[in-house]
Design a protein around this motif. Structure first.
Motif, PDB file in Angstrom:
ATOM      1  N   GLY A 365       0.795  -1.220   0.000  1.00  0.00           N
ATOM      2  CA  GLY A 365       0.000   0.000   0.000  1.00  0.00           C
ATOM      3  C   GLY A 365       0.825   1.267   0.000  1.00  0.00           C
ATOM      4  N   ASP A 366       0.121   2.395  -0.152  1.00  0.00           N
ATOM      5  CA  ASP A 366       0.733   3.722  -0.112  1.00  0.00           C
ATOM      6  C   ASP A 366       0.356   4.399   1.197  1.00  0.00           C
ATOM      7  OD1 ASP A 366       1.762   3.443  -2.711  1.00  0.00           O
ATOM      8  OD2 ASP A 366      -0.131   4.136  -3.595  1.00  0.00           O
ATOM      9  N   LYS A 367       1.346   4.891   1.912  1.00  0.00           N
ATOM     10  CA  LYS A 367       1.095   5.591   3.166  1.00  0.00           C
ATOM     11  C   LYS A 367       0.513   6.972   2.882  1.00  0.00           C
ATOM     12  CE  LYS A 367       2.843   2.233   5.607  1.00  0.00           C
ATOM     13  NZ  LYS A 367       1.974   1.384   6.446  1.00  0.00           N
ATOM     14  N   VAL A 368      -0.556   7.312   3.603  1.00  0.00           N
ATOM     15  CA  VAL A 368      -1.191   8.618   3.454  1.00  0.00           C
ATOM     16  C   VAL A 368      -1.464   9.198   4.830  1.00  0.00           C
ATOM     17  CG1 VAL A 368      -2.263   8.099   1.233  1.00  0.00           C
ATOM     18  CG2 VAL A 368      -3.482   7.567   3.348  1.00  0.00           C
ATOM     19  N   SER A 369      -1.700  10.503   4.885  1.00  0.00           N
ATOM     20  CA  SER A 369      -2.034  11.153   6.155  1.00  0.00           C
ATOM     21  C   SER A 369      -2.954  12.332   5.874  1.00  0.00           C
ATOM     22  CB  SER A 369      -0.763  11.628   6.867  1.00  0.00           C
ATOM     23  OG  SER A 369      -0.058  12.569   6.067  1.00  0.00           O
ATOM     24  N   GLY A 370      -3.629  12.783   6.907  1.00  0.00           N
ATOM     25  CA  GLY A 370      -4.550  13.908   6.782  1.00  0.00           C
ATOM     26  C   GLY A 370      -5.125  14.249   8.130  1.00  0.00           C
ATOM     27  N   LYS A 371      -6.241  14.951   8.138  1.00  0.00           N
ATOM     28  CA  LYS A 371      -6.897  15.304   9.386  1.00  0.00           C
ATOM     29  C   LYS A 371      -7.308  14.058  10.163  1.00  0.00           C
ATOM     30  CE  LYS A 371      -8.790  19.678   7.673  1.00  0.00           C
ATOM     31  NZ  LYS A 371     -10.045  20.435   7.393  1.00  0.00           N
ATOM     32  N   PHE A 372      -7.553  12.969   9.437  1.00  0.00           N
ATOM     33  CA  PHE A 372      -7.983  11.726  10.076  1.00  0.00           C
ATOM     34  C   PHE A 372      -6.849  11.034  10.817  1.00  0.00           C
ATOM     35  CE2 PHE A 372      -6.311  10.419   5.981  1.00  0.00           C
ATOM     36  CZ  PHE A 372      -5.577   9.292   6.285  1.00  0.00           C
ATOM     37  N   GLY A 373      -5.611  11.394  10.511  1.00  0.00           N
ATOM     38  CA  GLY A 373      -4.441  10.743  11.083  1.00  0.00           C
ATOM     39  C   GLY A 373      -3.608  10.108   9.984  1.00  0.00           C
ATOM     40  N   LYS A 374      -3.219   8.863  10.169  1.00  0.00           N
ATOM     41  CA  LYS A 374      -2.416   8.160   9.174  1.00  0.00           C
ATOM     42  C   LYS A 374      -3.093   6.860   8.755  1.00  0.00           C
ATOM     43  CE  LYS A 374       2.021   9.945  10.855  1.00  0.00           C
ATOM     44  NZ  LYS A 374       3.385   9.590  11.350  1.00  0.00           N
ATOM     45  N   GLY A 375      -2.709   6.383   7.580  1.00  0.00           N
ATOM     46  CA  GLY A 375      -3.284   5.140   7.095  1.00  0.00           C
ATOM     47  C   GLY A 375      -2.576   4.635   5.855  1.00  0.00           C
ATOM     48  N   THR A 376      -3.126   3.583   5.270  1.00  0.00           N
ATOM     49  CA  THR A 376      -2.542   2.963   4.083  1.00  0.00           C
ATOM     50  C   THR A 376      -3.630   2.776   3.043  1.00  0.00           C
ATOM     51  OG1 THR A 376      -1.012   1.735   5.504  1.00  0.00           O
ATOM     52  CG2 THR A 376      -1.197   1.017   3.214  1.00  0.00           C
ATOM     53  N   VAL A 377      -3.333   3.186   1.803  1.00  0.00           N
ATOM     54  CA  VAL A 377      -4.267   3.022   0.695  1.00  0.00           C
ATOM     55  C   VAL A 377      -3.815   1.866  -0.183  1.00  0.00           C
ATOM     56  CG1 VAL A 377      -5.212   4.026  -1.418  1.00  0.00           C
ATOM     57  CG2 VAL A 377      -5.019   5.422   0.650  1.00  0.00           C
ATOM     58  N   PHE A 378      -4.725   0.937  -0.458  1.00  0.00           N
ATOM     59  CA  PHE A 378      -4.454  -0.187  -1.341  1.00  0.00           C
ATOM     60  C   PHE A 378      -5.230   0.035  -2.628  1.00  0.00           C
ATOM     61  CE2 PHE A 378      -4.168  -1.503   3.046  1.00  0.00           C
ATOM     62  CZ  PHE A 378      -2.880  -2.033   3.089  1.00  0.00           C
ATOM     63  N   SER A 379      -4.517  -0.010  -3.746  1.00  0.00           N
ATOM     64  CA  SER A 379      -5.113   0.376  -5.014  1.00  0.00           C
ATOM     65  C   SER A 379      -5.132  -0.772  -6.011  1.00  0.00           C
ATOM     66  CB  SER A 379      -4.332   1.554  -5.624  1.00  0.00           C
ATOM     67  OG  SER A 379      -4.352   2.677  -4.770  1.00  0.00           O
ATOM     68  N   THR A 380      -6.230  -0.866  -6.754  1.00  0.00           N
ATOM     69  CA  THR A 380      -6.318  -1.703  -7.936  1.00  0.00           C
ATOM     70  C   THR A 380      -6.742  -0.781  -9.080  1.00  0.00           C
ATOM     71  OG1 THR A 380      -8.664  -2.291  -7.788  1.00  0.00           O
ATOM     72  CG2 THR A 380      -7.116  -3.590  -6.467  1.00  0.00           C
ATOM     73  N   ARG A 381      -6.976  -1.346 -10.244  1.00  0.00           N
ATOM     74  CA  ARG A 381      -7.410  -0.531 -11.373  1.00  0.00           C
ATOM     75  C   ARG A 381      -8.871  -0.117 -11.252  1.00  0.00           C
ATOM     76  NH1 ARG A 381      -7.147  -3.472 -16.282  1.00  0.00           N
ATOM     77  NH2 ARG A 381      -6.979  -1.501 -17.424  1.00  0.00           N
ATOM     78  N   LEU A 382      -9.571  -0.651 -10.249  1.00  0.00           N
ATOM     79  CA  LEU A 382     -10.979  -0.325 -10.081  1.00  0.00           C
ATOM     80  C   LEU A 382     -11.327   0.067  -8.650  1.00  0.00           C
ATOM     81  CD1 LEU A 382     -13.714  -0.251 -11.601  1.00  0.00           C
ATOM     82  CD2 LEU A 382     -14.135  -2.540 -10.684  1.00  0.00           C
ATOM     83  N   ILE A 383     -11.041  -0.801  -7.690  1.00  0.00           N
ATOM     84  CA  ILE A 383     -11.424  -0.567  -6.304  1.00  0.00           C
ATOM     85  C   ILE A 383     -10.214  -0.133  -5.490  1.00  0.00           C
ATOM     86  CG2 ILE A 383     -12.369  -1.615  -4.210  1.00  0.00           C
ATOM     87  CD1 ILE A 383     -14.393  -1.238  -6.433  1.00  0.00           C
ATOM     88  N   ASN A 384     -10.370   0.943  -4.724  1.00  0.00           N
ATOM     89  CA  ASN A 384      -9.339   1.403  -3.804  1.00  0.00           C
ATOM     90  C   ASN A 384      -9.880   1.362  -2.382  1.00  0.00           C
ATOM     91  OD1 ASN A 384      -7.486   2.004  -5.885  1.00  0.00           O
ATOM     92  ND2 ASN A 384      -8.471   3.981  -6.244  1.00  0.00           N
ATOM     93  N   ALA A 385      -8.997   1.118  -1.422  1.00  0.00           N
ATOM     94  CA  ALA A 385      -9.410   1.037  -0.022  1.00  0.00           C
ATOM     95  C   ALA A 385      -8.375   1.715   0.865  1.00  0.00           C
ATOM     96  CB  ALA A 385      -9.593  -0.414   0.411  1.00  0.00           C
ATOM     97  N   LEU A 386      -8.868   2.487   1.820  1.00  0.00           N
ATOM     98  CA  LEU A 386      -8.013   3.139   2.823  1.00  0.00           C
ATOM     99  C   LEU A 386      -8.286   2.504   4.168  1.00  0.00           C
ATOM    100  CD1 LEU A 386      -6.272   5.374   4.167  1.00  0.00           C
ATOM    101  CD2 LEU A 386      -8.303   6.859   4.069  1.00  0.00           C
ATOM    102  N   ILE A 387      -7.236   1.996   4.803  1.00  0.00           N
ATOM    103  CA  ILE A 387      -7.319   1.476   6.172  1.00  0.00           C
ATOM    104  C   ILE A 387      -6.524   2.419   7.060  1.00  0.00           C
ATOM    105  CG2 ILE A 387      -6.887  -0.458   7.726  1.00  0.00           C
ATOM    106  CD1 ILE A 387      -6.969  -2.321   5.371  1.00  0.00           C
TER     107      ILE A 387
END
Length: 411
Positions: A365-387
């Motif tokens: 996954g790709d590490k991301v951050s924002g107002k929500f805190g930190k997390g990881t985004v897992f990407s496909t060519r169609l469905i993406n998910a942030l945990i």
């Protein structure tokens, strides 16, 4: 700009499609990640035959939708080729361990259990043989090199047979009804049914010419999102001009390239299959696992068509509703985002005992951050998910930025 149908006409089309779906003989579950948020506005654009394609009478998209809804094919046999390209990474041999961690607790553990075997359709190209004779007899066979896996429904019995391992799964029609995951995807109609479930103004639906599929003349129905922020480019459905049954389903991503999902008949006959097609007796010495009428470690999990988890009755009907584990669906149409709280701090699941599922997932996954805190985004060519690191999940056929924005708004 082409005129559009009234809200009453659109709603009537959706109701008729839902009633027709209950009648269909060969009805199987659909991979929920593919078309769970489809919706449509019906465009009155007539079909025009392209050069070299069948010269069929002109129809509107509304008429073609009605034709699909009224289709009630009771007998068929044929071959379906399904290709899925989600752009999943090469795990270098870790696929089996990852799948084990993700599916732990589901199914009976038998190699013949449809609930575990259907994960094979998530990637690659597969050939299926399908047959149906009314609502009480269907058969699907997944053809593999040197082996075959089959699901046979004959009367009250539902059999699964894996020729490679010699294992057999047996249940009843009542058990299959309680757990729809025992019903594998079979034809383009299964996918089309889900794509046309919800109807609202987030999508354009038009007729895009004609084609020949498996030797049958067909109209092409084109479904395209009007919203930005979705990863879906378009859905094309080839509809048999005589029966109204979908013969081919293609979903392409907005990013371009090969189709994410392409499922189509390479041959099909609407003659009644031989009765012997649906006969099955476990081979001598085969290990037979009896299903327990839907009761087991996975009872109560999200089931296709149950309105739980990431699927349900379409984005419009799901907006703001509660799902499995207290989940909700944010937004509407193609940019719907399913969200739920796993209750697990630290974000990523650990998987089966002794496995490092969290480590494997984290590396993908790709590490991301924002107002929500930190997390990881897992990407496909169609469905993406942030945990997120506090255990919340945001998923949908939307961009990474859309997931981060939804997580920020949730704080």
């Amino acid at each position: 700009m082409a005129p559009y149908e009234s809200d009453d006409a659109v709603g009537a089309a959706r109701d008729e499609e839902t009633r027709s779906g209950r009648r269909k003989a060969a009805r199987y579950a659909v991979p929920v990640a593919v078309v769970g948020v489809a919706a449509a506005t019906i465009g009155l654009v007539p079909a025009l035959a392209d050069s070299g394609d069948p010269d069929l009478p002109k129809v509107t998209a509304q008429q073609l939708i009605d034709k699909i809804a009224k289709s009630d094919v009771q007998q068929l046999s044929g071959t379906v080729k399904i290709s899925t390209d989600l752009g999943l990474p090469d795990l270098g041999g870790l696929e089996s361990g990852l799948a084990s961690g993700l599916t732990q607790g589901s199914g009976s553990g038998s190699a013949a259990d449809p609930r575990s075997r259907l994960t094979e359709l998530v990637s690659g190209t597969h050939t299926l043989r399908v047959a149906a004779d009314g609502p009480d007899r269907q058969k699907l066979s997944l053809l593999e090199q040197g082996s075959e896996y089959s699901v046979i429904h004959n009367g009250k019995d539902v059999w699964g047979y894996d020729s490679k391992s010699g294992q057999v799964s047996h249940g009843t029609e009542a058990a299959a009804g309680k757990d729809r995951r025992a019903e594998p995807p079979a034809t383009p109609g299964d996918f089309a049914e889900q794509a046309l479930k919800a109807v609202d103004d987030t999508t354009s639906v038009t007729v895009d010419g004609t084609a020949q599929v498996a030797g049958h003349d067909a109209y092409k129905l084109l479904i395209k999102p009007r919203q930005s922020g979705t990863t879906v480019g378009a859905i094309s459905i080839a509809v048999d001009a005589k029966t109204g049954m979908p013969l081919k389903f293609t979903l392409t991503p907005r990013s371009g390239g090969a189709a994410v999902l392409d499922a189509g008949f390479t041959e099909v006959s609407f003659a009644r299959p031989a009765a012997s097609t649906f006969d099955f007796t476990p081979p001598k010495g085969a290990k037979v696992t009896e299903q327990k009428d839907g009761k087991g470690p996975d009872e109560g999990a999200a089931k296709p068509g149950s309105g739980k988890g990431l699927e349900g009755e379409g984005a419009k009907g799901l907006e703001g509703t509660k799902g499995a584990s207290g989940g909700t669906v944010l937004g509407k149409g193609w940019t719907s985002i399913a969200t739920f709280d796993t209750g697990a701090k630290g974000g990523l699941p650990t998987g089966a005992k002794g496995s490092d599922l969290g480590g494997v997932l984290g590396s993908l996954g790709d590490k991301v951050s924002g107002k929500f805190g930190k997390g990881t985004v897992f990407s496909t060519r169609l469905i993406n998910a942030l945990i997120t690191d506090d255990g919340k999940v945001y998923a949908g056929a939307v961009t990474k930025d859309a997931l981060v924005k939804a997580a920020n708004a949730g704080k």
